[in-house]
Design an enzyme around this catalytic site. Structure first.
Site, short mmCIF file in Angstrom:
data_model
loop_
_atom_site.label_atom_id
_atom_site.label_comp_id
_atom_site.label_asym_id
_atom_site.label_seq_id
_atom_site.Cartn_x
_atom_site.Cartn_y
_atom_site.Cartn_z
NE ARG A 87 -2.07 -2.37 2.84
CZ ARG A 87 -2.14 -4.25 2.41
NH1 ARG A 87 -3.28 -3.62 1.72
NH2 ARG A 87 -0.52 -4.72 2.48
CB THR A 88 3.24 2.94 2.75
OG1 THR A 88 2.96 1.95 3.63
CG2 THR A 88 3.82 4.00 2.96
CG HIS B 101 3.05 3.61 8.99
ND1 HIS B 101 3.51 4.86 7.37
CD2 HIS B 101 2.53 2.72 8.17
CE1 HIS B 101 2.97 3.99 6.16
NE2 HIS B 101 3.01 2.62 7.05
#
Ligand code: CP
Length: 292
Positions: free
Chosen positions: A35-36, A113
């Site tokens: 995702r990131t 994060h």
């Protein structure tokens, strides 16, 4: 700014101004990511920036090159920003002492994060209209979770009430000092909350001494229809991904994206929002005098 980008992203043919057309962004992933990594890459491309994709396993890190030398060499290639994911807590902070370029922490060890927390908060604000006084319960492996730490700081700063629910072995040692509610019973936590952020049980870390067994964890802390039914509470459910299906969250709860039901899953909405939020982060850092 992220809301403006989101509006465009969900249209048939999104079009964005190339505000970062002269910029190069190094996506430095020393740890795996789906995702990131891809959302930063898509965000950069939507804004016209070039990206250099870097994986530890296919770079000279595998020959022993240090983080310091890696960053200095990439800087010599004239990159404008570093997006860094690293297994060591503090790695992003460390490289701010090496480079004068922008550094974005894409997850460092069990520390923080921040862009995940930004997209989680964006998702909650989009749904509820505000964060003030919203009761957010974070369920699961808080001890090892960089997502939990960033969300606790961010949500408290923006006026939400935060609780955590986990076995005592998976609570951070400083939990009592964080100004949050603490639960070990999931029914009580669900009753208290307006919304839940379910965490991935970090199977690579949270076994052995932390838990008697995965089955026992799942029985007591796995979010299921049965537990929501027992408390008779509608809950908006977030999870940063990747998910361990049928361990911390049941298939039904993870996949139910539409009401009616006892819960509504925002998991894929979070992923879309991640692009909008990361576009806003990149543009704010690299073209601060522009709007979306
Ligand atoms: N949420 C999150 O950080 O997912 P990835 O590890 O796939 O990037």
């Amino acid at each position: 700014m992220a809301a403006g980008f989101k509006k465009q992203l969900v249209t048939e043919n999104p079009s964005f101004e190339a505000k970062l057309s002269r910029k190069r962004i190094a996506l430095c992933f020393f740890e795996n990511s789906t995702r990131t990594r891809f959302s930063f890459e898509i965000a950069a491309r939507h804004l016209g920036a070039g990206t250099l994709s870097f994986s530890a396993s296919t770079s000279s890190v595998s020959k022993g090159e240090t983080l310091n030398d890696t960053i200095r060499n990439l800087e010599a290639m004239k990159v404008d920003a570093f997006v860094l994911r690293h297994p060591s807590s503090g790695a992003a902070d460390l490289i701010t002492g090496i480079t004068t370029k922008s550094v974005i922490n894409a997850g460092d060890g069990s520390h923080e994060h921040p862009t995940q927390a930004l997209l989680d908060m964006f998702t909650l604000r989009e749904y509820f209209g505000k964060l003030e006084n919203l009761r957010v319960i974070i369920i699961g492996d808080v001890l090892h979770s960089r997502v939990a730490r960033s969300n606790i700081y961010g949500l408290l700063a923006l006026g939400a009430s935060v609780g955590i629910c986990s076995p005592v072995t998976l609570m951070p040692p400083d939990a009592a000092k964080l100004g949050i509610a603490l639960f070990t019973n999931l029914d009580d936590a669900i009753r208290w909350a307006d919304t839940a952020i379910v965490l991935r049980l970090q199977l690579e870390r949270a076994t052995g001494g932390y838990l008697p067994s995965l089955e026992e964890y799942s029985v007591h802390y796995g979010l299921t229809d049965e537990k929501l039914d027992r408390v008779r509470k509608h809950l908006l459910v977030l999870h940063p991904g990747p998910i361990n299906r049928e361990i911390e969250i049941s298939n039904h709860v993870a996949d139910r994206i539409q009401p009616p039901g006892f819960s509504q899953s925002m998991l894929l909405e979070q992923v879309t929002n991640g692009i909008a939020v990361r576009m806003a982060v990149l543009q704010t850092l690299l073209a601060p005098d522009t709007s979306c």
